[in-house]
Design an enzyme around this catalytic site. Structure first.
Site, mmCIF file in Angstrom:
data_model
loop_
_atom_site.group_PDB
_atom_site.id
_atom_site.type_symbol
_atom_site.label_atom_id
_atom_site.label_comp_id
_atom_site.label_asym_id
_atom_site.label_seq_id
_atom_site.Cartn_x
_atom_site.Cartn_y
_atom_site.Cartn_z
ATOM 1 N N CYS A 1 -15.014 -0.404 -11.573
ATOM 2 C CA CYS A 1 -15.204 0.051 -10.005
ATOM 3 C C CYS A 1 -15.424 -0.684 -9.106
ATOM 4 O O CYS A 1 -16.571 -1.597 -8.767
ATOM 5 C CB CYS A 1 -16.124 0.843 -10.891
ATOM 6 S SG CYS A 1 -16.318 2.131 -9.645
ATOM 7 N N ASP B 1 -15.901 2.916 -15.753
ATOM 8 C CA ASP B 1 -15.135 3.503 -14.044
ATOM 9 C C ASP B 1 -15.806 4.666 -14.201
ATOM 10 O O ASP B 1 -16.284 4.975 -14.694
ATOM 11 C CB ASP B 1 -13.790 3.392 -14.126
ATOM 12 C CG ASP B 1 -13.630 3.687 -13.048
ATOM 13 O OD1 ASP B 1 -14.190 3.492 -11.372
ATOM 14 O OD2 ASP B 1 -12.039 4.343 -12.435
ATOM 15 N N GLU C 1 -5.983 10.574 -10.941
ATOM 16 C CA GLU C 1 -7.214 11.080 -11.899
ATOM 17 C C GLU C 1 -6.651 12.349 -12.922
ATOM 18 O O GLU C 1 -6.276 13.113 -13.785
ATOM 19 C CB GLU C 1 -8.547 11.071 -11.681
ATOM 20 C CG GLU C 1 -9.339 10.579 -11.514
ATOM 21 C CD GLU C 1 -9.932 10.047 -12.798
ATOM 22 O OE1 GLU C 1 -9.538 10.778 -14.189
ATOM 23 O OE2 GLU C 1 -10.149 9.036 -12.847
ATOM 24 N N THR D 1 -9.636 1.120 -8.676
ATOM 25 C CA THR D 1 -9.543 -0.157 -9.676
ATOM 26 C C THR D 1 -8.556 1.279 -10.243
ATOM 27 O O THR D 1 -7.822 1.273 -11.395
ATOM 28 C CB THR D 1 -10.094 -0.032 -11.061
ATOM 29 O OG1 THR D 1 -11.027 1.174 -11.252
ATOM 30 C CG2 THR D 1 -11.089 -1.884 -10.550
ATOM 31 N N HIS D 2 -8.152 2.337 -9.825
ATOM 32 C CA HIS D 2 -7.016 3.518 -9.401
ATOM 33 C C HIS D 2 -5.856 3.134 -8.755
ATOM 34 O O HIS D 2 -5.057 3.612 -9.196
ATOM 35 C CB HIS D 2 -8.051 4.739 -9.226
ATOM 36 C CG HIS D 2 -8.610 5.604 -10.171
ATOM 37 N ND1 HIS D 2 -9.643 4.903 -10.121
ATOM 38 C CD2 HIS D 2 -8.134 6.794 -10.408
ATOM 39 C CE1 HIS D 2 -10.790 5.534 -11.131
ATOM 40 N NE2 HIS D 2 -9.655 6.851 -11.019
HETATM 41 N N1 DGL Z 1 -11.086 2.822 -9.445
HETATM 42 C C1 DGL Z 1 -13.019 3.564 -8.782
HETATM 43 C C2 DGL Z 1 -13.029 2.298 -8.280
HETATM 44 O O1 DGL Z 1 -12.678 0.823 -7.676
HETATM 45 C C3 DGL Z 1 -13.486 4.768 -8.383
HETATM 46 C C4 DGL Z 1 -13.417 5.220 -7.459
HETATM 47 C C5 DGL Z 1 -14.508 6.983 -7.516
HETATM 48 O O2 DGL Z 1 -14.674 7.023 -8.135
HETATM 49 O O3 DGL Z 1 -13.381 7.447 -6.224
HETATM 50 O O4 DGL Z 1 -13.330 2.517 -6.451
#
Ligand code: DGL
Length: 280
Positions: A81, A18, A160, A193-194
């Site tokens: 991600c 990710d 984050e 996923t965040h």
């Molecule tokens: N966790 C990512 C997603 O699922 C990351 C997003 C990012 O870095 O903007 O899209």
């Protein structure tokens, strides 16, 4: 020799990546369902967020992450991600000869299984929402699906930063959600996923009638089925070995990661993606 090679492949790690800590919400589920598998997790923390960047940039970053993980002789790659899944999957699959699993289709499938009906709300990064990957996946599975989408670019930096219970985060979520709730969405796909790291706030702000959907459980199941079909499940019954890699200073990743996984992260290594040789 052939038998040795097969054993080696089954005992090889799974690669997961990710842009940062978000993919750990997927790791948590993979570990619950596949506790004996080894894995190498890569968080590209030097370049997070991906979601505000151009498709070509996301593709390049994704290929570099995949290439780095291939150096660990991984037997499968999980793109944990949504942004990378939505923008780089065809090129990734065309270049890799191992199974590549992504998060969009499992999330869409899970949403359509909910009995609540339409419209389905989808939130994600700008790059995910602009790609229309969820809309396409949902319509592919059910041409009658009604979908309302919104990009929520401020949420990744807040996660984050570890502001998982902060009033500012609550306000930001409310500001993004109000227009969706006004459209009477019946379920909400957490298409990044965040976001599952903020599930408690989503539940609080949306009420318990709205079904929240994330792909983690579904993708872990898909991974298990895919490894089993290919006879690639690790035959050893001991707990798997885990390696965590980041591309920048690890402190923040460790702090938020330990909270998300609910345990100590003993070894988090800082790596440079330019250096892909000599591992395994
Ligand atoms: N966790 C990512 C997603 O699922 C990351 C997003 C990012 O870095 O903007 O899209």
């Amino acid at each position: 020799v052939a038998l040795m090679a097969r054993n080696d492949a089954r005992r090889a790690p799974i690669g997961i990546f990710d842009s940062g800590v978000g993919g750990l919400t997927v790791v948590r589920e993979i570990q619950a369902q596949l506790p004996c598998e080894h894995f190498v997790y890569l968080g590209d923390t030097a370049r997070t967020p991906y979601g505000t960047k151009a498709k070509e940039t996301v593709r390049r970053f994704t290929l570099e992450c995949a290439e780095h993980l291939l150096g660990y002789r991984i037997k499968a790659l999980v793109v944990a991600c949504n942004t990378a899944s939505a923008n780089a999957l065809p090129v990734l699959r065309s270049r890799l000869s191992i199974p590549v699993l992504e998060v969009i289709r499992p999330g869409a499938r899970a949403a359509l299984r909910e009995p609540n009906g339409f419209p389905i709300g989808v939130i994600g990064t700008k790059a995910t929402i602009n790609s229309q990957a969820y809309l396409k996946a949902l319509l592919h599975l059910n041409p009658k699906a009604e979908v309302v989408s919104a990009a929520c670019p401020l949420l990744v930096p807040l996660v984050e930063e570890g502001w998982l219970n902060h009033p500012v985060t609550r306000t930001v979520i409310k500001t993004y959600l109000d227009p969706l709730l006004a459209r009477n969405i019946r379920s909400l796909i957490l298409g990044c996923t965040h976001y599952p790291a903020l599930k408690h706030l989503f539940t609080e702000l949306c009420g318990s009638n709205l079904r929240l959907i994330d792909s983690a459980e579904e993708i872990a199941l898909e991974l298990k089925q895919s490894l089993s079909r290919l006879n690639l499940l690790n035959p050893d019954r001991r707990p798997g070995r885990q390696t965590f890699l980041v591309t920048d200073v690890p402190e923040q990743f460790i702090r938020v990661g330990e909270y998300l996984l609910g345990r100590k992260l003993a070894r988090v290594l800082r790596v440079s993606l330019a250096d892909t040789a000599g591992r395994g």
